[in-house]
Scaffold this motif. Structure first.
Motif, PDB file in Angstrom:
ATOM      1  N   ASN A   7      97.415  23.698  31.480  1.00  0.00           N
ATOM      2  CA  ASN A   7      97.315  24.146  29.883  1.00  0.00           C
ATOM      3  C   ASN A   7      97.930  25.542  29.641  1.00  0.00           C
ATOM      4  O   ASN A   7      97.413  26.362  28.859  1.00  0.00           O
ATOM      5  CB  ASN A   7      95.842  24.159  29.578  1.00  0.00           C
ATOM      6  N   PHE A   8      99.053  25.784  30.626  1.00  0.00           N
ATOM      7  CA  PHE A   8      99.638  27.285  30.595  1.00  0.00           C
ATOM      8  C   PHE A   8      99.933  27.486  28.920  1.00  0.00           C
ATOM      9  O   PHE A   8      99.844  28.769  28.661  1.00  0.00           O
ATOM     10  CB  PHE A   8     100.708  27.359  31.659  1.00  0.00           C
ATOM     11  N   LEU A  10      98.920  26.556  26.005  1.00  0.00           N
ATOM     12  CA  LEU A  10      97.857  26.754  25.393  1.00  0.00           C
ATOM     13  C   LEU A  10      97.133  28.245  25.579  1.00  0.00           C
ATOM     14  O   LEU A  10      96.896  28.827  24.565  1.00  0.00           O
ATOM     15  CB  LEU A  10      96.719  25.759  25.527  1.00  0.00           C
ATOM     16  N   TYR A  11      96.978  28.294  26.955  1.00  0.00           N
ATOM     17  CA  TYR A  11      96.134  29.809  27.104  1.00  0.00           C
ATOM     18  C   TYR A  11      97.366  30.841  26.734  1.00  0.00           C
ATOM     19  O   TYR A  11      96.972  31.823  26.375  1.00  0.00           O
ATOM     20  CB  TYR A  11      96.300  29.692  28.663  1.00  0.00           C
ATOM     21  N   SER A  12      98.794  30.570  26.749  1.00  0.00           N
ATOM     22  CA  SER A  12      99.795  31.552  26.492  1.00  0.00           C
ATOM     23  C   SER A  12      99.646  31.857  24.837  1.00  0.00           C
ATOM     24  O   SER A  12      99.754  33.026  24.526  1.00  0.00           O
ATOM     25  CB  SER A  12     100.902  31.237  26.903  1.00  0.00           C
ATOM     26  N   GLU A  13      99.400  30.661  24.167  1.00  0.00           N
ATOM     27  CA  GLU A  13      99.618  30.761  22.657  1.00  0.00           C
ATOM     28  C   GLU A  13      98.329  31.723  22.310  1.00  0.00           C
ATOM     29  O   GLU A  13      98.415  32.470  21.685  1.00  0.00           O
ATOM     30  CB  GLU A  13      99.453  29.488  22.151  1.00  0.00           C
ATOM     31  N   GLY A  14      97.045  31.416  22.843  1.00  0.00           N
ATOM     32  CA  GLY A  14      96.070  32.083  22.730  1.00  0.00           C
ATOM     33  C   GLY A  14      96.069  33.765  23.147  1.00  0.00           C
ATOM     34  O   GLY A  14      95.470  34.391  22.450  1.00  0.00           O
ATOM     35  N   PHE A  15      96.580  33.913  24.419  1.00  0.00           N
ATOM     36  CA  PHE A  15      96.762  35.126  24.822  1.00  0.00           C
ATOM     37  C   PHE A  15      97.719  36.100  23.980  1.00  0.00           C
ATOM     38  O   PHE A  15      97.022  37.325  23.527  1.00  0.00           O
ATOM     39  CB  PHE A  15      97.386  35.143  26.416  1.00  0.00           C
ATOM     40  N   PHE A  16      98.962  35.490  23.740  1.00  0.00           N
ATOM     41  CA  PHE A  16      99.769  36.532  22.498  1.00  0.00           C
ATOM     42  C   PHE A  16      99.276  36.416  21.428  1.00  0.00           C
ATOM     43  O   PHE A  16      99.204  37.363  20.624  1.00  0.00           O
ATOM     44  CB  PHE A  16     101.000  35.731  22.835  1.00  0.00           C
ATOM     45  N   GLY A  17      98.420  35.379  20.851  1.00  0.00           N
ATOM     46  CA  GLY A  17      97.636  35.587  19.592  1.00  0.00           C
ATOM     47  C   GLY A  17      96.468  36.819  19.615  1.00  0.00           C
ATOM     48  O   GLY A  17      96.665  37.649  18.533  1.00  0.00           O
ATOM     49  N   THR A  18      95.966  36.868  20.770  1.00  0.00           N
ATOM     50  CA  THR A  18      95.058  38.003  20.883  1.00  0.00           C
ATOM     51  C   THR A  18      95.629  39.221  20.784  1.00  0.00           C
ATOM     52  O   THR A  18      95.610  40.447  20.113  1.00  0.00           O
ATOM     53  CB  THR A  18      94.257  37.911  22.244  1.00  0.00           C
ATOM     54  N   PRO A 173      89.760  23.048  22.654  1.00  0.00           N
ATOM     55  CA  PRO A 173      90.382  21.923  23.105  1.00  0.00           C
ATOM     56  C   PRO A 173      90.407  21.373  24.414  1.00  0.00           C
ATOM     57  O   PRO A 173      90.519  20.395  24.715  1.00  0.00           O
ATOM     58  CB  PRO A 173      91.955  22.372  22.701  1.00  0.00           C
ATOM     59  N   LEU A 174      90.373  22.473  25.197  1.00  0.00           N
ATOM     60  CA  LEU A 174      90.195  22.287  26.745  1.00  0.00           C
ATOM     61  C   LEU A 174      88.651  21.735  27.043  1.00  0.00           C
ATOM     62  O   LEU A 174      88.661  20.779  28.015  1.00  0.00           O
ATOM     63  CB  LEU A 174      90.162  23.494  27.447  1.00  0.00           C
ATOM     64  N   GLY A 178      88.001  17.417  28.505  1.00  0.00           N
ATOM     65  CA  GLY A 178      86.956  17.154  29.771  1.00  0.00           C
ATOM     66  C   GLY A 178      87.170  18.406  30.806  1.00  0.00           C
ATOM     67  O   GLY A 178      86.590  18.289  31.925  1.00  0.00           O
ATOM     68  N   TYR A 179      87.907  19.622  30.725  1.00  0.00           N
ATOM     69  CA  TYR A 179      88.275  20.584  31.638  1.00  0.00           C
ATOM     70  C   TYR A 179      86.748  21.183  31.982  1.00  0.00           C
ATOM     71  O   TYR A 179      86.117  21.342  31.021  1.00  0.00           O
ATOM     72  CB  TYR A 179      89.195  21.375  31.493  1.00  0.00           C
ATOM     73  N   SER A 180      86.538  21.703  33.158  1.00  0.00           N
ATOM     74  CA  SER A 180      85.680  22.459  33.661  1.00  0.00           C
ATOM     75  C   SER A 180      85.387  23.785  32.629  1.00  0.00           C
ATOM     76  O   SER A 180      86.312  24.584  32.464  1.00  0.00           O
ATOM     77  CB  SER A 180      85.678  22.933  34.994  1.00  0.00           C
ATOM     78  N   ILE A 181      84.048  23.655  32.001  1.00  0.00           N
ATOM     79  CA  ILE A 181      84.137  24.897  30.957  1.00  0.00           C
ATOM     80  C   ILE A 181      83.621  26.225  31.660  1.00  0.00           C
ATOM     81  O   ILE A 181      84.288  27.371  31.360  1.00  0.00           O
ATOM     82  CB  ILE A 181      82.658  24.732  30.231  1.00  0.00           C
ATOM     83  N   ILE A 182      83.430  26.156  33.230  1.00  0.00           N
ATOM     84  CA  ILE A 182      83.425  27.365  33.946  1.00  0.00           C
ATOM     85  C   ILE A 182      84.639  28.025  34.142  1.00  0.00           C
ATOM     86  O   ILE A 182      84.764  29.264  33.970  1.00  0.00           O
ATOM     87  CB  ILE A 182      82.707  27.134  35.315  1.00  0.00           C
ATOM     88  N   TRP A 183      85.655  27.258  34.549  1.00  0.00           N
ATOM     89  CA  TRP A 183      86.934  27.470  34.847  1.00  0.00           C
ATOM     90  C   TRP A 183      87.925  27.702  33.616  1.00  0.00           C
ATOM     91  O   TRP A 183      88.573  28.722  33.549  1.00  0.00           O
ATOM     92  CB  TRP A 183      87.755  26.805  35.766  1.00  0.00           C
ATOM     93  N   THR A 184      87.403  27.239  32.584  1.00  0.00           N
ATOM     94  CA  THR A 184      88.128  27.539  31.344  1.00  0.00           C
ATOM     95  C   THR A 184      87.757  28.667  30.775  1.00  0.00           C
ATOM     96  O   THR A 184      88.598  29.701  30.367  1.00  0.00           O
ATOM     97  CB  THR A 184      87.481  26.572  30.255  1.00  0.00           C
ATOM     98  N   PHE A 185      86.463  29.281  31.042  1.00  0.00           N
ATOM     99  CA  PHE A 185      86.106  30.708  30.702  1.00  0.00           C
ATOM    100  C   PHE A 185      86.721  31.540  31.438  1.00  0.00           C
ATOM    101  O   PHE A 185      86.704  32.919  31.369  1.00  0.00           O
ATOM    102  CB  PHE A 185      84.590  30.688  30.348  1.00  0.00           C
ATOM    103  N   VAL A 186      86.791  31.128  32.914  1.00  0.00           N
ATOM    104  CA  VAL A 186      87.348  32.369  33.883  1.00  0.00           C
ATOM    105  C   VAL A 186      88.620  32.780  33.530  1.00  0.00           C
ATOM    106  O   VAL A 186      89.019  33.848  33.565  1.00  0.00           O
ATOM    107  CB  VAL A 186      87.148  31.621  35.328  1.00  0.00           C
ATOM    108  N   TRP A 187      89.562  31.820  33.150  1.00  0.00           N
ATOM    109  CA  TRP A 187      91.022  32.154  32.695  1.00  0.00           C
ATOM    110  C   TRP A 187      90.834  32.883  31.580  1.00  0.00           C
ATOM    111  O   TRP A 187      91.885  33.642  31.454  1.00  0.00           O
ATOM    112  CB  TRP A 187      91.571  30.957  32.878  1.00  0.00           C
TER     113      TRP A 187
END
Length: 214
Positions: A7-8, A10-18, A173-174, A178-187
């Motif tokens: 989901n790189f 998606l993460y990139s879009e959120g990261f650069f949005g922040t 969306p993650l 069904g992705y792990s909520i723990i690792w989602t928040f870690v990243w």
């Protein structure tokens, strides 16, 4: 790692949005904070009152409430803008109150004799403030301003609740996929850590170069 790799984008879009929210809101906060700090120490009573009201209201208003007021209130008065711009306005105005107080505290550390000497040379208030007082005050306010902008970067997470693309919002969306909520928040945490450490490093450089030696 698969949570990040799969989901790189998606993460990139959120990261650069922040990052965008943080940069634009920081610029707005610094400009408004400087203006309001000038008002707070101005010889004109009406300006001092305006600066005091601005700081008092914004420092004592929850940021979430301010988001509601800006994003949902302003369109009722015919001001329709992208939600991202509304979020920048809310974050920038809120943070400007803290920037203002940091600058005012720095101004108060400058001996009043400096201002009196400048006025004896024929300088007006604006010239005294910009050429004599603020350059000295700036040296002592670098650390608190840096801390305030770091807090702004973290506060930008609230914007995700108002349909603004930012890093924390990627968990929704993650989680649905069904992705792990723990690792989602870690990243997500790693992303915020990169942003805040970058701001911290920038202000450390400024402090070493311009800060007051202790």
């Amino acid at each position: 790692m698969y949570v990040l790799i799969d989901n790189f984008s998606l993460y990139s879009e959120g990261f650069f949005g922040t990052v965008k929210l943080t940069v634009y809101a920081s610029l707005l906060a610094l400009v408004l904070g400087f203006i309001m700090a000038s008002f707070r120490v101005a010889p004109v009573r009406s300006l001092r009152v305006l600066g005091t009201v601005w700081v008092t209201v914004l420092r004592n208003t929850p940021l979430t409430l301010l988001f509601f007021a800006v994003l949902l209130g302003l369109p009722r008065f015919g001001l329709v803008l992208p939600f991202e711009l509304f979020a920048v306005i809310a974050l920038g105005c809120y943070t400007s109150a803290f920037i203002c107080e940091a600058l005012r505290a720095g101004i108060n550390t400058v001996h009043k004799g400096q201002g009196e000497a400048a006025r004896s040379l024929g300088m007006n208030f604006g010239q005294t403030l910009n050429s004599v007082v603020l350059p000295q005050a700036f040296r002592s306010v670098i650390p608190p301003i840096g801390s305030t902008l770091i807090a702004l970067a973290k506060n930008s997470a609230i914007a995700g609740a108002f349909s603004v693309t930012e890093l924390l919002g990627t968990y929704k969306p993650l989680s649905e996929l069904g992705y792990s909520i723990i690792w989602t928040f870690v990243w997500i945490a790693v992303g915020y850590l990169i942003i805040t450490l970058t701001i911290s490093a920038l202000f450390n450089v400024l402090e070493k170069r311009y800060g007051v030696a202790r």
